[in-house]
Design a protein around this motif. Structure first.
Motif, PDB file in Angstrom:
ATOM      1  N   LYS A  11       0.868  -1.186   0.000  1.00 24.02           N
ATOM      2  CA  LYS A  11       0.000   0.000   0.000  1.00 24.02           C
ATOM      3  C   LYS A  11       0.899   1.228   0.000  1.00 24.02           C
ATOM      4  N   LEU A  12       0.717   2.082  -0.994  1.00 22.11           N
ATOM      5  CA  LEU A  12       1.593   3.235  -1.163  1.00 22.11           C
ATOM      6  C   LEU A  12       0.789   4.508  -1.389  1.00 22.11           C
ATOM      7  N   ASN A  13       1.332   5.620  -0.893  1.00 20.22           N
ATOM      8  CA  ASN A  13       0.871   6.952  -1.289  1.00 20.22           C
ATOM      9  C   ASN A  13       2.028   7.589  -2.050  1.00 20.22           C
ATOM     10  N   LEU A  14       1.881   7.670  -3.362  1.00 17.90           N
ATOM     11  CA  LEU A  14       2.986   8.087  -4.221  1.00 17.90           C
ATOM     12  C   LEU A  14       2.757   9.504  -4.742  1.00 17.90           C
ATOM     13  N   PRO A  15       3.641  10.456  -4.394  1.00 16.72           N
ATOM     14  CA  PRO A  15       3.499  11.818  -4.928  1.00 16.72           C
ATOM     15  C   PRO A  15       4.018  11.915  -6.360  1.00 16.72           C
ATOM     16  N   VAL A  16       3.257  12.576  -7.212  1.00 14.24           N
ATOM     17  CA  VAL A  16       3.638  12.793  -8.608  1.00 14.24           C
ATOM     18  C   VAL A  16       3.643  14.293  -8.881  1.00 14.24           C
ATOM     19  N   LYS A  17       4.765  14.809  -9.407  1.00 13.71           N
ATOM     20  CA  LYS A  17       4.894  16.228  -9.698  1.00 13.71           C
ATOM     21  C   LYS A  17       4.624  16.501 -11.170  1.00 13.71           C
ATOM     22  N   ILE A  18       3.765  17.496 -11.434  1.00 17.36           N
ATOM     23  CA  ILE A  18       3.502  17.928 -12.812  1.00 17.36           C
ATOM     24  C   ILE A  18       3.767  19.433 -12.888  1.00 17.36           C
ATOM     25  N   ASN A  19       4.794  19.816 -13.618  1.00 19.91           N
ATOM     26  CA  ASN A  19       5.138  21.228 -13.747  1.00 19.91           C
ATOM     27  C   ASN A  19       4.037  21.973 -14.495  1.00 19.91           C
ATOM     28  N   TYR A  20       3.803  23.223 -14.109  1.00 26.04           N
ATOM     29  CA  TYR A  20       2.762  24.012 -14.771  1.00 26.04           C
ATOM     30  C   TYR A  20       3.048  24.194 -16.263  1.00 26.04           C
ATOM     31  N   ARG A  21       4.337  24.135 -16.648  1.00 27.51           N
ATOM     32  CA  ARG A  21       4.676  24.273 -18.072  1.00 27.51           C
ATOM     33  C   ARG A  21       4.092  23.112 -18.874  1.00 27.51           C
TER      34      ARG A  21
END
Length: 206
Positions: A11-21
């Motif tokens: 069981k994971l909580n995985l953060p994903v980053k999406i740049n505004y560009r």
């Protein structure tokens, strides 16, 4: 061997980053060149503005997440070929059950040098442009998640060699967005993952 695992053991909580560009590029493809108008009772469409450019960034206004800066060209007889800027301050909404991101609240701010044009554009924006923006910025995540889930499980089902003689396999049962957090330069998406998996060691190299 999969039948040994009746319950998910990962069981994971995985953060994903999406740049505004990245999001800006998507919006530009959706909006630039779009002519916005209204159909009259005779079925004739009268276009009022054309979108020349779209830029996205963190909003400097309190209580808003993002600002969409639209460069518009007027197409009406009164204001033919006038270029104006319209700032749309946006608060993002997220429905965790339906997995949909959309525009929850907005505020408009004209930036031309003409009070008359500003008011005309803002009136137009409230009736037509906002509907277009809300539609273009609405994102249903379910089809994308389903597609990625299928690809991941296909690879896990065939066993992936993580190192010489060491193989990973399993199945991801739940993959969903749990939370969306707008930052200064990027959107942070928290993924909730529930899966089972195991490591199969077929060879030990000394």
């Amino acid at each position: 061997m999969n039948e040994l695992f009746e319950d998910d053991n990962i069981k994971l909580n995985l953060p994903v980053k999406i740049n505004y560009r990245v999001l800006e590029d998507v919006l530009q493809k959706k909006l630039v060149g779009e002519q916005i108008g209204m159909e009259d009772s005779n079925g004739t469409v009268k276009n009022y503005v054309e979108v020349l450019d779209a830029n996205l960034g963190k909003s400097q206004q309190p209580n808003f997440d993002l600002t969409l800066n639209l460069k518009l060209k007027t197409l009406t007889t009164l204001f033919k070929n006038k270029e104006v800027n319209l700032l749309v301050h946006i608060t993002l909404g997220f429905d965790e059950v339906d997995q949909v991101i959309d525009v929850k609240e907005y505020e408009l701010e004209g930036q031309s040098k003409s009070w008359l044009i500003d008011n005309s554009i803002e009136t137009l924006a409230n009736t037509l442009i906002y509907k277009k923006i809300k539609n273009k910025m609405r994102l249903d995540l379910k089809p994308h998640i389903k597609e990625q889930l299928g690809k991941v499980n296909e690879k896990l089902g065939e066993e992936m060699e993580a190192a010489p003689g060491v193989f990973l396999s399993g199945n991801v049962n739940i993959l969903k967005v749990a939370e969306i957090i707008p930052g200064d330069t990027l959107l942070l998406i928290l993924l909730e993952i529930s899966a089972y998996g195991f490591v199969d060691i077929k060879e030990i190299k000394l």
